[in-house]
Structures are given as C-alpha cells and as structure tokens.
Write an enzyme that holds these catalytic residues in place. Structure first.
Site, short mmCIF file in Angstrom:
data_model
loop_
_atom_site.label_atom_id
_atom_site.label_comp_id
_atom_site.label_asym_id
_atom_site.label_seq_id
_atom_site.Cartn_x
_atom_site.Cartn_y
_atom_site.Cartn_z
CG HIS A 25 -1.88 0.34 0.78
ND1 HIS A 25 -3.04 1.20 1.92
CD2 HIS A 25 -1.97 1.94 0.49
CE1 HIS A 25 -3.96 2.55 1.40
NE2 HIS A 25 -3.12 3.16 0.86
CG HIS A 205 -7.72 3.71 -0.13
ND1 HIS A 205 -7.27 2.29 -1.19
CD2 HIS A 205 -6.45 4.39 0.37
CE1 HIS A 205 -5.66 2.95 -1.10
NE2 HIS A 205 -5.92 4.01 -0.60
CD GLU A 208 -7.58 6.90 4.98
OE1 GLU A 208 -7.23 6.42 3.16
OE2 GLU A 208 -6.51 6.89 4.80
CG ASP A 286 -1.78 5.96 2.76
OD1 ASP A 286 -1.81 5.29 1.81
OD2 ASP A 286 -2.31 6.48 3.07
#
Ligand code: HPA
Ligand code: ZN
Length: 349
Positions: A25, A205, A208, A286
């Site tokens: 990721h 995703h 989150e 990320d």
C-alpha cells in the site's frame, strides 16, 4: 508453524529494519518528496504556490483525508513527462531497498494526470520502466496497481480502464482511492466486475475514514482480494469475525492514520487488537513523503508505541509476503529469506 525465538527488546529495531518485507500500500505519487517536487517544477517550468521546500513541507499539517488530498494532487501537478514518472518511482525504490523491501506493489492514479493532459503512455511507461529497473538493478520485485479516483464517476473510471488496456501487461490490478466518505465501493461495481473479467487483481480502500459498511461493500460488491486500511472494522464485531475467518488481508498504514487524525496517537492505534483478533494485517507507508516515514519508520514507531514483539514482527512480514500478488515461486523464496533472517538473528544472541 515457524518458531520465533524471543529477542531482547533493544535488538528488535534492528530486526525490524533488516527483515525482508513486502509493501502493498504505497501511492507512488505520495512518495514525491518536496525536494523532487521543486526539482521537477523547475525542470518543467511549473509554478508552485510555495516559496521553497521548507514552506511546502510546513504546509504538511493535516486534519483529515481531504486536507491531505488537496496537497497531494497539487504536488502531483509537476509530473508531465515519462522521465518524471520514472524519477519519482526510482526515488521510492531506493528508499524501499534501504528498508529491505523485497516486493512492492505500487498504486498510481492515472486520472490525476490524464485530466491535466498528460498522456497515459507517459504515466504507465515511466512507472513500468522503473519497476523493471527495480528488479534488474536492485533485486526488488515490483508491479503496478491502477487506482480509480472515487470522487469521480464510474463512467470516468470505466473510460480510464479501457484507455489503460493498451498497456494491459504493465499493471496487475486495480484499486480504489481518494475521498472515501460519500463515495461507497458499490458506486464502482461495474468497473470492478469488468476488471475481474479481465483477470486483474482487485483491491479497494475501505474503512480508512468510512464506516464498516464500506468494508462489507468492498468485499461483497467489488469482491476485493485485499482491503486497504480497514481500521474501522474494529467497530463491527461480525465484520471482525468475518475478516478473521476469511483471512482477507488488510493493508494498514499507522503513520498515515496518525497524520490524518484517524487515531490521536500511535499508542491508541488498534493494530495490536487487529493482530490479537487473528486478522491478516500488513504494515505499509501509504504516502511516505507526506506522512513522515517510509516502511521501516512505520514498523519502528508502531512497535515502540504499541510494545509489539518479534513474533508479531514475523507475522506482519509473513503476512505481507503471503498477501502479495507475487508468484507462488517468488513468495516461497521470500518466505525462505524471512525465516533465514529470523534464524540467524536469534543465533547471534
Ligand atoms: N486514502 C485515500 N486516497 C489516497 C490516499 C489515502 O490514504 N493516499 C493517496 N490517495
Ligand atoms: Zn492509501
């Protein structure tokens, strides 16, 4: 089951640094450091609304996902040519090499670039040339995952996928990113069905900032193979049970969660609870240029804050390798390297 020996806590950081690991990721546009943003702006004659690197870096104070995305898209505006995309990815691979990353799956956002008139060819060919060189020159196995921007329409995503199919062999899957709340996974059911039909891997995703219902939707409507983030699952006991039973991997990004105020401090991060519940969790960076750390920084800071141990380090590294889309042969090789690393480290005690 591989036996992990207890390791003195003062030696754990070194083990975290040197253990072979996969990063699943990483938004490659989020690896664009302020120094490279300014260098590319100068090379391409792009004007930036910041006086210098320090001024840009000081703007990196976020309150939520959207406040970050606004800067992230502004930073990406300096990328125009094939070489720019290559240089960005190559800078990441050098950091990944230093962090003992053996496998990297890079997200990229073509719509961020094609909307500015940058040809799809420049984006995909620059990134894929860097992936090729990462293997040839650094020994890092690397592949690309094309992400759709969820704040845009599904029609736009479908058109993006069709345009990218000219380079079908240059990417291994599709993902879903950008502003989560208000854009649930089911909005993209058709384009994900099309991607699956093409034999592409699918990830998204979810959870989150968005609710557990978005994770359920990613699993059921998009039939994803991994969930990116997924930390909001902790609020849904049935979902936690389902994730533990199915072992669908979650790509968790602690420093991102901290910088985007998903958790007030790393000590409050729920990674430990997710591991204890038996979820297949992996650690990732990320957008490392924006969130204050690459992969090893995530490992080191999270382990220190949550007092995690060598057994959990092994589990996270093994999960990252097993959850990757590398070939079975490559995974076998990386797992062997991981076991050897732990074995020889404990023999030095
Ligand atoms: N979430 C959603 N979209 C993104 C992110 C993220 O953390 N980083 C880059 N695009
Ligand atoms: Zn992300």
């Amino acid at each position: 089951m591989f036996k992990v020996h207890a390791i003195a806590s003062h030696r754990l950081p070194e083990l975290l640094r040197i253990m072979p690991k996969a990063e699943l990721h990483i938004h490659i546009e989020g690896s664009l450091e302020p120094e490279l943003i300014f260098a590319l702006a100068q090379r391409n004659g792009v004007a930036l609304p910041y006086a210098d690197v320090a001024a840009l870096r000081s703007a990196y104070a976020f309150s939520n996902l959207q406040s970050f995305l606004d800067l992230y898209y502004a930073g990406a505006s300096v990328l125009l040519h094939e070489q720019d995309f290559y240089d960005m990815a190559w800078a990441y691979f050098l950091k990944a090499k230093a962090d003992h990353v053996v496998r990297a799956e890079l997200f990229f956002d073509p719509q961020t670039h094609t909307a500015r008139g940058v040809p799809m060819a420049a984006v995909i060919e620059g990134l894929s040339r860097a992936c090729h060189d990462a293997q040839a020159q650094l020994g890092i196995s690397a592949d690309l995952i094309l992400c759709f921007l969820r704040h845009l329409s599904e029609e736009d995503a479908l058109a993006t996928l069709e345009a990218a199919l000219h380079w079908r062999d240059r990417f291994i899957g599709v993902g879903l990113d950008s502003s989560e709340v208000g854009h649930p996974p089911e909005k993209f059911s058709r384009v994900f069905a099309r991607a699956r039909g093409l034999g592409l891997h699918v990830v998204a995703h979810a959870g989150e900032e968005g609710p557990p219902a978005y994770i359920w939707s990613a699993l059921k409507d998009l039939q994803v193979e991994r969930i990116d983030h997924g930390v909001q699952a902790i609020h849904d006991a049935d979902l936690m049970k389902h994730l533990a039973a199915s072992q669908v991997p979650l790509t968790v990004c602690p420093l991102s969660n901290l910088k985007l105020c998903v958790f007030k401090s790393l000590a409050e991060h729920t990674l430990g609870q997710m591991l204890d519940a038996g979820l297949c969790v992996t650690l990732n960076s990320d957008d490392p240029a924006y969130f204050g750390g690459y992969l090893n920084d995530n490992f080191l800071q999270t382990f220190a804050a949550l007092h995690l141990n060598a057994q959990q380090a092994y589990k996270l590294a093994a999960n990252s390798i097993e959850a990757s889309f590398a070939s079975e042969e490559q995974k076998h090789h990386f797992m062997h390297q991981l076991k050897q690393c732990f074995q020889s480290f404990s023999e030095q005690d």
